[in-house]
Enzyme design. Structure first.
Site, short mmCIF file in Angstrom:
data_model
loop_
_atom_site.label_atom_id
_atom_site.label_comp_id
_atom_site.label_asym_id
_atom_site.label_seq_id
_atom_site.Cartn_x
_atom_site.Cartn_y
_atom_site.Cartn_z
N VAL A 86 -7.70 -0.81 -2.60
CA VAL A 86 -7.33 -0.46 -3.96
C VAL A 86 -6.30 -1.46 -4.49
O VAL A 86 -5.23 -1.64 -3.91
CB VAL A 86 -6.76 0.97 -4.04
N LYS A 87 -6.66 -2.13 -5.57
CA LYS A 87 -5.81 -3.17 -6.15
C LYS A 87 -4.91 -2.53 -7.21
O LYS A 87 -5.38 -1.95 -8.19
CB LYS A 87 -6.71 -4.24 -6.77
#
Length: 218
Positions: A86-87
């Site tokens: 997850v960025k």
């Protein structure tokens, strides 16, 4: 050093994978838009398609900028595939979300990092990856490679497990210098990775070998 390709183009991802050196993919809304991918369902399906190609490490960026929204989006992305990272943007609520995700065993990539102080915060929050943007710093007359050197040194000082993921890598010398400085990962366009193949003496030597072979077999 790990090589990630910075794109949402499936053909480029396949080409990099077939080259045998691809360790992951990073994407963002701009890269999705460049490929004509829009709408939540289409974006989700595109992430799934990327995960079907690569073995691990697909950074998928949240759009929300508030804590609750980042958590909601991040959980949904993480459910898509174990390969998803997850960025999360380097903002206050982003750091809080990274801490939460870390406690839940969800891997994260803290993006849009431009200072050592930001890097320290992300590492303390438990980010899996940290993305300092080299090229964008160069664009405003700061040396992006100096930032990589600082962060690597700080992380080594304290044994932080966060991996330094050099981003906004524009050319092969950026990549090579990041390797010299000890960055754990680089993410870049395919042309930067394939650019490592090129050297005029290789071309000259191969041409000579082939010419000599042709003469010997007349």
């Amino acid at each position: 050093m790990k090589f990630f390709i910075d794109t949402a183009n499936l053909n480029e991802i396949k080409e990099a994978y077939d080259l045998g050196v691809l360790d992951g993919v990073t994407t963002n809304p701009s890269l999705m838009a460049k490929e004509g991918i829009s709408g939540d369902e289409n974006v989700i399906n595109h992430y799934k398609a990327i995960c079907d190609i690569v073995d691990a490490n697909v950074s998928a960026e949240v759009i929300a900028t508030d804590f609750e929204g980042i958590i909601k989006e991040g959980k949904e992305l993480a459910k898509l595939d174990d390969k998803i990272v997850v960025k999360v943007p380097m903002i206050k609520d982003g750091i809080k979300a990274i801490k939460y995700f870390s406690s839940e065993g969800i891997r994260t990539n803290c993006t849009l990092v431009f200072s050592p102080g930001q890097a320290i915060l992300a590492a303390k929050a438990g980010a899996s990856y940290l993305s300092p943007f080299i090229g964008r710093l160069d664009d405003i007359s700061f040396d992006g490679l100096d930032l990589i050197a600082q962060i690597v040194h700080i992380y080594q000082n304290y044994g932080f497990e966060t991996e330094v993921l050099a981003a906004s890598v524009r050319h092969t010398m950026h990549l090579v210098k990041c390797a010299e400085l000890g960055a754990d990962v680089v993410t870049c366009p395919l042309k930067v990775i394939t650019g490592l193949l090129n050297h005029p003496l290789t071309d000259k030597g191969l041409a000579q070998f082939l010419a000599d072979h042709a003469k010997a077999n007349k």
